[in-house]
Design an enzyme around this catalytic site. Structure first.
Site, PDB file in Angstrom:
ATOM      1  N   TYR A 181       0.796  -1.235   0.000  1.00  0.00           N
ATOM      2  CA  TYR A 181       0.000   0.000   0.000  1.00  0.00           C
ATOM      3  C   TYR A 181       0.821   1.274   0.000  1.00  0.00           C
ATOM      4  CZ  TYR A 181      -4.537  -1.955   0.243  1.00  0.00           C
ATOM      5  OH  TYR A 181      -5.685  -2.597  -0.092  1.00  0.00           O
TER       6      TYR A 181
ATOM      7  N   LYS B  64       0.662 -15.025   4.065  1.00  0.00           N
ATOM      8  CA  LYS B  64       0.982 -15.822   2.887  1.00  0.00           C
ATOM      9  C   LYS B  64       2.477 -16.149   2.943  1.00  0.00           C
ATOM     10  CE  LYS B  64      -0.590 -17.526  -0.884  1.00  0.00           C
ATOM     11  NZ  LYS B  64      -1.254 -18.792  -0.837  1.00  0.00           N
TER      12      LYS B  64
ATOM     13  N   ASP C  62      -5.171 -17.968   2.009  1.00  0.00           N
ATOM     14  CA  ASP C  62      -6.176 -18.592   1.133  1.00  0.00           C
ATOM     15  C   ASP C  62      -7.026 -19.598   1.909  1.00  0.00           C
ATOM     16  OD1 ASP C  62      -3.484 -19.418   1.091  1.00  0.00           O
ATOM     17  OD2 ASP C  62      -3.872 -20.930  -0.411  1.00  0.00           O
TER      18      ASP C  62
ATOM     19  N   ASP D   6      -7.072  -5.882   4.190  1.00  0.00           N
ATOM     20  CA  ASP D   6      -8.060  -5.210   3.348  1.00  0.00           C
ATOM     21  C   ASP D   6      -9.054  -6.235   2.799  1.00  0.00           C
ATOM     22  OD1 ASP D   6      -9.361  -3.377   1.808  1.00  0.00           O
ATOM     23  OD2 ASP D   6      -7.763  -3.121   0.335  1.00  0.00           O
TER      24      ASP D   6
END
Ligand code: NAD
Length: 416
Positions: free
Chosen positions: A149, A219, A279, A303
């Site tokens: 970001y 992740k 995921d 987010d």
């Protein structure tokens, strides 16, 4: 009784009983939802404390109203006043198109260093797409200042992208196959200090609020040194002395208590810390809805998961939010200005009202916060709602009673 300001002692809040709190009305539907929120909060505080506590509201200018009156979208006085009062609440702000500040919300977060975006997600009786929405009770902590970001990226073919690609290939040994000439490139920083202050704050909050589990969402299996380090730093924070004997990791729980948290609790542990791959988490929010509690994430994952979780219980209409730093906090509606509905007294003020309840909770005024949540729950149980709520109930074959934005606020007060 004259109102006083909130003070900070270190990063601990000192909240006087008669407190002055600044608010920003917001653009678009701000004109509808902000008065509705003020009315509900005043009623809850008065009902909870019968005059023993009160809020004096101080309006601050930002957005279009500020531009009209002062020529600036985000006047310096507004920032200073929030800094002085420590806590504030705001309606949605339009992102001005062209020139000047990119986004007022981003500017506020940066200037006040509000490094965690916190989104509680709970079900109050609104129409929801999952079968057991009552199992949803999440509080998502999204890091606000790190990760992709921060916007360090260059378009494919630009001299900057070419220069960076050459450097990475020639000096860092990155093979051409991985980084072809026509790539756009971006940088994803994950910094230890930023990650740790965010995780520390989330763990403290989880303990103070009697939550059972905190999950580091990541992740790290693929992005080992960014997302993977976020997890590693998470466990390092949990090992700091302030959490000793209170936070137990999943691994320790397995080794010492055969995975039984009840046994660990008997030894004084209060919070289980685990981590899950992003995921898998998205899947499990649907398949193991009730297993998650506090979710701690970096910026991008946070987010995604904030909106996905809000979706489980019917979307952003009743999703509160706050941006929190070291003591400083700005509570806000999570939706935007919905310009086509502005000034029509028809939108759902629930997001801002629940943000105000979250603010009262943050101030330690838990009785008033509970009254608001209970008032909302009972209003929805009576099937009273704004057009969006009625529309969603209809999909489930439920006939609701449609009320205006101000009518909804009135109903919540009557149902407290
Ligand atoms: P939006 O959230 O304003 O609207 C999206 C949709 O949701 C619209 O169809 C609207 O009808 C509906 N909606 C929004 N709030 C509602 C409510 N309270 N009750 C019922 N329905 C509601 O998003 P957008 O149209 O993408 O953005 C409009 C403006 O808001 C833009 O300028 C954007 O930058 C700004 N924005 C501000 C914030 C913020 O201040 N935090 C957040 C998002 C967008």
């Amino acid at each position: 009784m004259s109102a006083e300001k909130i003070r900070l002692e270190g990063d601990r809040l000192v909240v006087p009983d008669h407190v002055c709190i600044p608010y920003i009305q917001g653009d678009g539907v701000g004109v509808d939802i902000t008065p509705a929120m003020l009315r509900v909060v005043d009623a809850a505080v008065s009902k909870a404390y019968g005059g023993g506590r009160s809020i004096e509201w101080l309006e601050l200018l930002a957005g279009e109203k500020a531009k009209e009156r002062t020529g600036e979208y985000l006047p310096g006085e507004t920032i200073e006043a929030i800094r002085e009062h420590v806590v504030a609440i705001k309606g949605p702000l339009t992102t001005p198109v062209g020139g000047g500040i990119r986004s007022l919300n981003v500017a506020l977060r940066q200037i006040l260093d509000l490094y965690s975006c916190v989104r509680p997600v709970r079900w109050y009786g609104q129409g929801a797409p999952i079968k057991r929405p009552e199992l949803v009770d999440y509080v998502i902590w999204r890091e606000n200042t790190d990760d992709v970001y921060i916007g360090i990226e260059w378009p494919a073919g630009s001299p900057e992208a070419r220069k960076l690609i050459s450097f990475l290939r020639d000096e860092m040994g990155v093979p051409e196959g991985k980084l072809p000439d026509d790539a756009s490139v971006g940088i994803k920083p994950a910094s230890e200090k930023k990650s740790k202050r965010h995780i520390r704050k989330a763990l403290r909050w989880a303990l103070e609020n009697g939550r059972r589990t905190a999950t580091l969402m990541h992740k790290g299996n693929i992005q080992k040194f960014t997302e993977g380090y976020f997890v590693r730093w998470g466990y390092e924070v949990a090992a700091e002395p302030e959490f000793a004997g209170l936070v137990i990791t999943e691994e320790e729980l397995g080794e010492r208590y055969a995975g039984d948290m009840e046994k660990a609790k008997a030894d004084g542990y209060k919070l289980l810390l685990n981590d899950r791959i992003a995921d898998n988490m998205f899947q499990q929010l649907l398949t193991r809805t009730g297993e998650y509690d506090v979710i701690i994430a970096m910026n991008l994952n946070g987010d995604y998961i904030s909106d996905a979780a809000a979706g489980l219980v019917g979307g952003l209409g009743l999703a509160p939010g706050a941006n929190i730093g070291d003591g400083y906090a700005v509570f806000e509606a999570t939706h935007g200005t919905a310009p086509k509905h502005a000034g029509k007294d028809e939108v759902n003020p629930g997001s801002l009202i629940l943000s105000a309840a979250f603010m009262l909770d943050y101030l330690g005024w838990k009785e008033a916060a509970s009254l608001i949540e209970e008032g909302l729950r009972r209003t929805l149980a009576d099937r009273i709602g704004t057009y969006d709520l009625v529309r969603e109930w209809k999909k489930e074959g439920i006939e609701g009673k449609k009320v205006s934005c101000s009518g909804f606020a009135k109903a919540i007060v009557e149902h407290m």
